[in-house]
Structures are given as structure tokens and as C-alpha cells.
Design a protein around this motif. Structure first.
Motif, PDB file in Angstrom:
ATOM      1  N   ASP A 182      -0.483 -15.213   7.458  1.00  0.00           N
ATOM      2  CA  ASP A 182      -1.711 -13.910   7.826  1.00  0.00           C
ATOM      3  C   ASP A 182      -1.254 -12.969   8.979  1.00  0.00           C
ATOM      4  O   ASP A 182      -1.470 -11.752   8.976  1.00  0.00           O
ATOM      5  CB  ASP A 182      -2.875 -14.680   8.344  1.00  0.00           C
ATOM      6  N   ASP A 183      -0.530 -13.398   9.961  1.00  0.00           N
ATOM      7  CA  ASP A 183      -0.115 -12.494  10.816  1.00  0.00           C
ATOM      8  C   ASP A 183       0.837 -11.382  10.433  1.00  0.00           C
ATOM      9  O   ASP A 183       1.127 -10.357  11.257  1.00  0.00           O
ATOM     10  CB  ASP A 183       0.326 -13.023  12.090  1.00  0.00           C
ATOM     11  N   LEU A 184       1.753 -11.879   9.550  1.00  0.00           N
ATOM     12  CA  LEU A 184       2.702 -11.162   8.949  1.00  0.00           C
ATOM     13  C   LEU A 184       2.421  -9.963   7.950  1.00  0.00           C
ATOM     14  O   LEU A 184       3.171  -9.007   7.458  1.00  0.00           O
ATOM     15  CB  LEU A 184       3.903 -11.879   8.360  1.00  0.00           C
ATOM     16  N   ARG A 185       1.189  -9.999   7.610  1.00  0.00           N
ATOM     17  CA  ARG A 185       0.718  -9.221   6.499  1.00  0.00           C
ATOM     18  C   ARG A 185       0.541  -7.469   7.117  1.00  0.00           C
ATOM     19  O   ARG A 185       0.171  -7.485   8.180  1.00  0.00           O
ATOM     20  CB  ARG A 185      -0.658  -9.345   6.198  1.00  0.00           C
ATOM     21  N   PRO A 186       0.846  -6.618   6.343  1.00  0.00           N
ATOM     22  CA  PRO A 186       0.748  -5.334   6.773  1.00  0.00           C
ATOM     23  C   PRO A 186      -0.687  -4.829   7.038  1.00  0.00           C
ATOM     24  O   PRO A 186      -1.194  -5.362   6.293  1.00  0.00           O
ATOM     25  CB  PRO A 186       1.467  -4.383   5.888  1.00  0.00           C
ATOM     26  N   LEU A 187      -1.006  -3.930   7.979  1.00  0.00           N
ATOM     27  CA  LEU A 187      -2.255  -3.411   8.161  1.00  0.00           C
ATOM     28  C   LEU A 187      -2.402  -2.013   7.513  1.00  0.00           C
ATOM     29  O   LEU A 187      -1.280  -1.400   7.382  1.00  0.00           O
ATOM     30  CB  LEU A 187      -2.651  -3.395   9.441  1.00  0.00           C
TER      31      LEU A 187
ATOM     32  N   PHE B 204      -3.640   5.153   2.300  1.00  0.00           N
ATOM     33  CA  PHE B 204      -3.245   4.528   3.429  1.00  0.00           C
ATOM     34  C   PHE B 204      -1.999   4.233   3.499  1.00  0.00           C
ATOM     35  O   PHE B 204      -1.066   4.167   2.599  1.00  0.00           O
ATOM     36  CB  PHE B 204      -3.996   3.041   3.243  1.00  0.00           C
ATOM     37  N   PHE B 205      -1.203   4.257   4.704  1.00  0.00           N
ATOM     38  CA  PHE B 205       0.010   3.617   4.979  1.00  0.00           C
ATOM     39  C   PHE B 205       0.257   2.178   5.370  1.00  0.00           C
ATOM     40  O   PHE B 205      -0.757   1.706   6.363  1.00  0.00           O
ATOM     41  CB  PHE B 205       0.761   4.391   6.079  1.00  0.00           C
ATOM     42  N   GLN B 206       0.817   1.380   4.567  1.00  0.00           N
ATOM     43  CA  GLN B 206       1.206  -0.158   4.958  1.00  0.00           C
ATOM     44  C   GLN B 206       2.027  -0.075   6.280  1.00  0.00           C
ATOM     45  O   GLN B 206       3.211   0.415   5.982  1.00  0.00           O
ATOM     46  CB  GLN B 206       1.550  -0.930   3.849  1.00  0.00           C
ATOM     47  N   LEU B 207       1.690  -0.713   7.394  1.00  0.00           N
ATOM     48  CA  LEU B 207       2.517  -0.889   8.367  1.00  0.00           C
ATOM     49  C   LEU B 207       2.563  -2.320   8.961  1.00  0.00           C
ATOM     50  O   LEU B 207       1.624  -2.837   9.066  1.00  0.00           O
ATOM     51  CB  LEU B 207       2.309   0.186   9.476  1.00  0.00           C
ATOM     52  N   VAL B 208       3.856  -2.542   9.475  1.00  0.00           N
ATOM     53  CA  VAL B 208       4.002  -3.818  10.362  1.00  0.00           C
ATOM     54  C   VAL B 208       4.707  -3.257  11.422  1.00  0.00           C
ATOM     55  O   VAL B 208       5.788  -2.348  11.604  1.00  0.00           O
ATOM     56  CB  VAL B 208       4.950  -4.730   9.631  1.00  0.00           C
ATOM     57  N   ASN B 209       4.414  -3.804  12.713  1.00  0.00           N
ATOM     58  CA  ASN B 209       5.003  -3.645  13.886  1.00  0.00           C
ATOM     59  C   ASN B 209       5.919  -4.625  14.209  1.00  0.00           C
ATOM     60  O   ASN B 209       5.523  -5.829  14.820  1.00  0.00           O
ATOM     61  CB  ASN B 209       3.792  -3.534  15.123  1.00  0.00           C
TER      62      ASN B 209
ATOM     63  N   ARG C  89       9.552   3.266  17.150  1.00  0.00           N
ATOM     64  CA  ARG C  89       8.474   2.713  17.392  1.00  0.00           C
ATOM     65  C   ARG C  89       8.422   1.256  16.942  1.00  0.00           C
ATOM     66  O   ARG C  89       7.383   0.539  17.264  1.00  0.00           O
ATOM     67  CB  ARG C  89       7.349   3.503  16.785  1.00  0.00           C
ATOM     68  N   GLY C  90       9.369   0.579  16.282  1.00  0.00           N
ATOM     69  CA  GLY C  90       9.500  -0.476  15.696  1.00  0.00           C
ATOM     70  C   GLY C  90       8.342  -0.617  14.347  1.00  0.00           C
ATOM     71  O   GLY C  90       8.276  -1.752  13.887  1.00  0.00           O
ATOM     72  N   LEU C  91       8.194   0.387  13.831  1.00  0.00           N
ATOM     73  CA  LEU C  91       6.964   0.448  12.685  1.00  0.00           C
ATOM     74  C   LEU C  91       7.820   0.636  11.238  1.00  0.00           C
ATOM     75  O   LEU C  91       8.691   1.285  11.282  1.00  0.00           O
ATOM     76  CB  LEU C  91       6.018   1.416  12.844  1.00  0.00           C
ATOM     77  N   ILE C  92       7.507  -0.239  10.541  1.00  0.00           N
ATOM     78  CA  ILE C  92       8.002  -0.254   8.965  1.00  0.00           C
ATOM     79  C   ILE C  92       7.173  -0.388   8.161  1.00  0.00           C
ATOM     80  O   ILE C  92       5.952  -0.728   8.316  1.00  0.00           O
ATOM     81  CB  ILE C  92       9.037  -1.631   9.119  1.00  0.00           C
ATOM     82  N   LEU C  93       7.445   0.294   6.874  1.00  0.00           N
ATOM     83  CA  LEU C  93       6.560  -0.164   5.837  1.00  0.00           C
ATOM     84  C   LEU C  93       7.412  -1.066   5.073  1.00  0.00           C
ATOM     85  O   LEU C  93       8.337  -1.109   4.662  1.00  0.00           O
ATOM     86  CB  LEU C  93       6.846   1.154   4.577  1.00  0.00           C
TER      87      LEU C  93
ATOM     88  N   ALA D 129      -5.950   9.000  10.470  1.00  0.00           N
ATOM     89  CA  ALA D 129      -7.452   9.490  10.613  1.00  0.00           C
ATOM     90  C   ALA D 129      -8.094   9.044  11.727  1.00  0.00           C
ATOM     91  O   ALA D 129      -9.448   9.534  11.816  1.00  0.00           O
ATOM     92  CB  ALA D 129      -8.157   9.061   9.102  1.00  0.00           C
ATOM     93  N   GLU D 130      -7.894   8.052  12.471  1.00  0.00           N
ATOM     94  CA  GLU D 130      -8.505   7.423  13.608  1.00  0.00           C
ATOM     95  C   GLU D 130      -7.563   6.625  14.292  1.00  0.00           C
ATOM     96  O   GLU D 130      -6.435   6.299  14.002  1.00  0.00           O
ATOM     97  CB  GLU D 130      -9.761   6.319  12.878  1.00  0.00           C
ATOM     98  N   ASP D 131      -8.050   6.196  15.469  1.00  0.00           N
ATOM     99  CA  ASP D 131      -7.098   5.366  16.434  1.00  0.00           C
ATOM    100  C   ASP D 131      -7.072   4.083  15.823  1.00  0.00           C
ATOM    101  O   ASP D 131      -7.992   3.595  15.075  1.00  0.00           O
ATOM    102  CB  ASP D 131      -7.738   5.264  17.788  1.00  0.00           C
ATOM    103  N   PHE D 132      -5.757   3.534  16.011  1.00  0.00           N
ATOM    104  CA  PHE D 132      -5.550   2.334  15.125  1.00  0.00           C
ATOM    105  C   PHE D 132      -4.642   1.609  16.273  1.00  0.00           C
ATOM    106  O   PHE D 132      -3.559   1.825  16.569  1.00  0.00           O
ATOM    107  CB  PHE D 132      -4.790   2.520  13.940  1.00  0.00           C
ATOM    108  N   VAL D 133      -4.806   0.269  16.130  1.00  0.00           N
ATOM    109  CA  VAL D 133      -3.929  -0.695  16.730  1.00  0.00           C
ATOM    110  C   VAL D 133      -3.205  -1.604  15.778  1.00  0.00           C
ATOM    111  O   VAL D 133      -3.718  -2.265  15.205  1.00  0.00           O
ATOM    112  CB  VAL D 133      -4.413  -1.556  17.985  1.00  0.00           C
ATOM    113  N   LEU D 134      -1.668  -1.642  15.895  1.00  0.00           N
ATOM    114  CA  LEU D 134      -0.928  -2.572  15.015  1.00  0.00           C
ATOM    115  C   LEU D 134      -0.325  -3.508  16.143  1.00  0.00           C
ATOM    116  O   LEU D 134       0.520  -3.236  16.776  1.00  0.00           O
ATOM    117  CB  LEU D 134       0.452  -1.718  14.768  1.00  0.00           C
ATOM    118  N   PRO D 135      -1.028  -4.798  15.952  1.00  0.00           N
ATOM    119  CA  PRO D 135      -0.353  -5.682  16.652  1.00  0.00           C
ATOM    120  C   PRO D 135       1.080  -6.013  16.312  1.00  0.00           C
ATOM    121  O   PRO D 135       1.650  -6.039  15.206  1.00  0.00           O
ATOM    122  CB  PRO D 135      -1.362  -6.884  16.278  1.00  0.00           C
ATOM    123  N   SER D 136       1.992  -6.506  17.520  1.00  0.00           N
ATOM    124  CA  SER D 136       3.166  -6.991  17.510  1.00  0.00           C
ATOM    125  C   SER D 136       3.407  -8.345  16.782  1.00  0.00           C
ATOM    126  O   SER D 136       2.437  -9.068  16.992  1.00  0.00           O
ATOM    127  CB  SER D 136       3.695  -7.149  18.708  1.00  0.00           C
TER     128      SER D 136
END
Length: 178
Positions: free
Chosen positions: A70-75, A129-134, A103-107, A34-41
């Protein structure tokens, strides 16, 4: 109306794409950001510091684990979409098959389950929402309109002699858990 998709009011005037099937025999409906979004590595954050401390056999402090966790939490990447369906159905959310490879993106939970009573809930109107981790080495920039994953409407069965659950949904994402 048996089942389908609508745009949540927050995105009413934002030109949100409704989920679509890519081919006539596709089971899944593609969902879009729905919008631009940055998933941090995960590799540039406190997670890598934790691994370094383990590798160097350093003493690990409780805050090291907390920061890494905290860093490993999905967004939660917003779709701007809600889904309506019959009471004995759910919407199964799944990753795109190319997302981990390209893309290295997982649920992190493998799949998502959207219950029929999630629709129009008071907390977030039922936005999906889609829960994703990069897992990739660099931040991944999702652009509005990029495909995130897919949703498949599914029926479910109930066990014989089941006591009927008494709870009612009281909120949005993750609210039916006890």
C-alpha cells in the motif's frame, strides 16, 4: 481542431497552466501541478519496516506485505488538463529527465499512455494525472504550477488483419484494461 489541451471544468476558475513546450524544438509539452501535493517518502513507511523484518530474519506476516505494498503504490498528481487528439494518436506521458536525479521522483510504469477516447470520459472528464513515487529520503512537496512531466503526441499503427476491438471506454483512469 486536431490536437491540444483544455482545462477540465473542476479547475475552470483555478488559474491552471496549459502544457507548453520549453523550446522551439522540444518534442514534449511540460505539464504542471494543478494543486499543492505531498508525495511521501517510501523510506519512512511500512516498506522500511518490511525490509527491517527481512534483514532481522523475522517471520513475515501477510499484513506486512499488504501494508508495504500500500505504501509503495504510486500517487496520482492532478494536472487539471485534458487532451484532445485524432483517433489514431495517443499522448505519451514521460518523466522530466531531472526528476529522478534531483527530486527522487519516478514514474513507476516508465511512461503513461493517454488514448484519444480518454478525452471527456464520463468518470473524470479526461483529466490527466501523473503517477509518481518518491524514492527520496524526505516527503516531497509539489507546489501548484511545478512541472511534473511531459507529454508528447504520437501516432500509432495497427496490425494487419486485426480484429477490431469491440469495447468502449466506460470510465476514467485505468478503465480500458481488462
Amino acid at each position: 481542431m486536431k490536437r491540444g489541451f483544455q482545462v477540465v471544468s473542476k479547475y475552470k476558475n483555478e488559474d491552471i497552466k496549459l502544457p507548453i513546450r520549453a523550446t522551439k524544438n522540444a518534442a514534449g509539452y511540460d505539464f504542471f501541478a494543478a494543486e499543492d501535493f505531498v508525495l511521501p517518502s517510501i523510506w519512512k513507511m511500512n516498506f522500511i519496516k518490511l525490509l527491517w523484518r527481512i534483514r532481522k530474519e523475522k517471520t513475515l506476516r501477510p499484513e506486512d506485505y499488504t501494508k508495504a505494498a500500500d505504501d509503495l503504490r504510486p500517487l496520482l498528481v492532478p494536472t487539471g488538463i485534458k487532451a484532445y487528439m485524432q483517433p489514431d494518436e495517443y499522448l505519451l506521458l514521460a518523466n522530466r529527465s531531472s526528476s529522478p536525479l534531483k527530486r527522487g521522483l519516478i514514474l513507476p510504469n516508465g511512461v503513461g499512455i493517454v488514448d484519444s477516447d480518454y478525452y471527456n470520459n464520463e468518470s473524470n472528464e479526461g483529466e490527466i494525472f501523473f503517477q509518481l513515487v518518491n524514492l527520496g529520503p524526505k516527503d516531497y512537496h509539489i507546489k501548484k504550477g511545478d512541472r511534473l512531466g511531459q507529454g508528447i503526441f504520437m501516432p500509432y499503427l495497427q496490425a494487419d488483419g486485426e480484429e477490431q476491438p469491440l469495447g468502449e471506454r466506460t470510465g476514467g483512469f485505468g478503465s480500458s484494461g481488462r
